[in-house]
Design an enzyme around this catalytic site. Structure first.
Site, PDB file in Angstrom:
ATOM      1  CE  LYS A  93      -4.460  -1.524   1.673  1.00  0.00           C
ATOM      2  NZ  LYS A  93      -4.317  -2.949   2.047  1.00  0.00           N
ATOM      3  CD  GLU A 115     -11.646   4.895   2.007  1.00  0.00           C
ATOM      4  OE1 GLU A 115     -10.971   3.927   1.605  1.00  0.00           O
ATOM      5  OE2 GLU A 115     -11.733   5.943   1.368  1.00  0.00           O
ATOM      6  CB  SER A 388      -0.093  -8.224  -1.014  1.00  0.00           C
ATOM      7  OG  SER A 388      -0.918  -9.045  -0.199  1.00  0.00           O
TER       8      SER A 388
HETATM    9  C1  LIG Z   1      -5.129  -3.966   1.583  1.00  0.00           C
HETATM   10  C2  LIG Z   1      -4.419  -5.217   1.319  1.00  0.00           C
HETATM   11  C3  LIG Z   1      -4.777  -6.075   0.250  1.00  0.00           C
HETATM   12  C4  LIG Z   1      -5.986  -5.841  -0.619  1.00  0.00           C
HETATM   13  O1  LIG Z   1      -5.908  -4.722  -1.444  1.00  0.00           O
HETATM   14  P1  LIG Z   1      -5.624  -4.821  -2.993  1.00  0.00           P
HETATM   15  O2  LIG Z   1      -5.954  -3.459  -3.483  1.00  0.00           O
HETATM   16  O3  LIG Z   1      -6.521  -5.874  -3.562  1.00  0.00           O
HETATM   17  O4  LIG Z   1      -4.207  -5.172  -3.191  1.00  0.00           O
HETATM   18  C5  LIG Z   1      -4.024  -7.206   0.015  1.00  0.00           C
HETATM   19  N1  LIG Z   1      -2.959  -7.512   0.799  1.00  0.00           N
HETATM   20  C6  LIG Z   1      -2.583  -6.722   1.823  1.00  0.00           C
HETATM   21  C7  LIG Z   1      -1.417  -7.129   2.651  1.00  0.00           C
HETATM   22  C8  LIG Z   1      -3.297  -5.558   2.126  1.00  0.00           C
HETATM   23  O5  LIG Z   1      -2.921  -4.789   3.160  1.00  0.00           O
END
Ligand SMILES: *Cc1c(COP(=O)(O)O)cnc(C)c1O
Length: 402
Positions: A93, A115, A388
């Site tokens: 993010k 938000e 992610s």
């Molecule tokens: C917020 C988040 C997501 C989901 O958001 P995407 O926009 O689909 O990437 C996925 N993995 C993590 C670790 C997150 O914090």
């Protein structure tokens, strides 16, 4: 010229999806954002400043790690992990928050509004605001504030104002409404920093562009490691920003298959899951509609009310999905599937024990789908999975289950 080719030429459209469905008062700020963003994308100084922050503040490039013990454990394809979990604040993010923070400065704005559900996007935004000297207000449902005390404390320590929203279900969608209200009122000096590839044009395109660094790096890294392109890409899909971030650099490589993994929650009936593109898996309730300014697949009741959703992982728990994913799904360029809460928890445990990495529960959904498929793949096939985020934030949930 076919209907679809006509439509895709329109600004901010992905086939029939995307667009800009907002009240008149937001048209001017969205136009301004699009104009400044277009100028910034063509300005080498903007890109250099962003690159420097990504490198020195956030920790890019992230490694592409061969997961040799997981590979051996599953006995199929060679698995590589794109380690976005190693970034500052623990997830991808920050890539987008930095990009939009710099844009806010370029537009002369003094303040960002965000938000947040679980608090991850709020923390990334508060972090970037502190680094860039912007004021920051984060809206959060009071129910979510209870559940995510630690992230509320983090944001406040970073200097952000966290505003509790006591309306409706007291969760993310109520927080979004309040944040929009604030933006409409304070649009002259405030930028709305959206956290995924959602919302009205230019957000889905802009957020994708700030996340596409993931796939651009991974492409170079895999060509270096394997001397060829991967056979598969795996990523979880909440709004879809980490997934499109990985996929984008490979979209024109016809041999690269892409798998997006949504939240299967605890069942296939409406209200029990967040599988918006998962109709082929029997998940019910999704059809195209307008949600928060964009036309895309939305989980809704038969009379068009936005449905409630469920996932063990807050980042995947949302009724809409990025419009570009709706298009990639219709085109069958990417395949979308869903994984249950239980399988995601189990996958987190497997990754922890084979690789010494505790993944975010969102990422664990992608890991679970890979665990299901890798044993059926050839040993000389190559997979890249986007990790992610890290799992520190999910320790309470994980330990409750284990
Ligand atoms: C917020 C988040 C997501 C989901 O958001 P995407 O926009 O689909 O990437 C996925 N993995 C993590 C670790 C997150 O914090």
């Amino acid at each position: 010229m076919s209907y679809t080719t006509q439509i895709i030429r329109e600004r901010g459209r992905y086939g029939p999806y995307g667009g800009r469905y907002v009240p008149e008062t937001l048209m001017a700020p969205l136009e301004e954002l699009e104009r400044v963003y277009t100028e910034a994308s063509a300005d080498p100084r903007f890109q250099a400043e962003l690159d420097s922050l990504l490198e020195n503040f956030a920790g890019r490039p992230t490694p592409l790690q061969l997961a040799s013990r997981l590979t051996e454990h599953l006995g199929g394809a060679r698995i590589y992990l794109k380690r976005e979990d190693l970034l500052h604040t623990g997830a991808h993010k920050i890539n987008n928050a930095l990009g939009q923070g710099l844009l806010a400065l370029r537009m002369g704005k003094k303040r960002v509004i965000a938000e947040t559900g679980a608090g991850q996007h709020g923390v990334a935004t508060a972090t970037v605001a502190a680094r860039l000297g912007l004021a920051c207000t984060v809206y959060m449902g009071t129910e979510d504030m209870e559940r995510q005390r630690l992230n509320v404390n983090r944001m406040r320590l970073l200097g952000a104002e966290v505003v509790g929203v006591n309306a409706g279900s007291r969760t993310l969608k109520d927080a979004i409404n309040e944040a929009m209200r604030d933006w409409v009122t304070n649009v002259r000096d405030s930028h709305y920093l959206l956290g995924s590839v959602l919302g009205a044009h230019p957000y889905p395109q802009m957020v994708r562009d700030f996340q596409k660094v993931i796939g651009a790096e991974a492409r170079v890294q895999i060509l270096h490691a394997e001397r060829r392109l991967p056979d598969y890409l795996f990523a979880c899909v909440g709004g879809g920003s980490n997934a499109i971030g990985l996929f984008y650099a490979f979209l024109n490589d016809a041999t690269v298959k892409m798998v997006g993994v949504e939240a299967g929650g605890r069942g296939k009936s409406l209200g029990e899951h967040a599988a918006r593109l998962g109709a082929s898996g029997g998940y019910s309730g999704a059809r195209p509609g307008v949600l928060q300014g964009t036309y895309t697949y939305v989980l809704q009741t038969t009379d068009g009310q936005i449905a409630t959703t469920h996932s063990v992982s807050a980042g995947l728990d949302y009724a809409g999905v990025g419009p570009e994913h709706s298009w990639l799904s219709d085109q069958r360029r990417a395949e979308y599937t869903a994984v249950s809460d239980d399988d995601a928890i189990q996958a987190a445990r497997t990754l922890a024990r084979t690789e010494g990495i505790i993944p975010a529960l969102e990422s664990a959904h992608a890991v679970a789908e890979l665990i299901r498929r890798a044993p059926h793949m050839e040993k000389d096939e190559v997979v890249i999975l986007n990790l992610s985020g890290r799992g520190d934030k999910d320790m309470e949930t994980l330990s409750r289950y284990v």
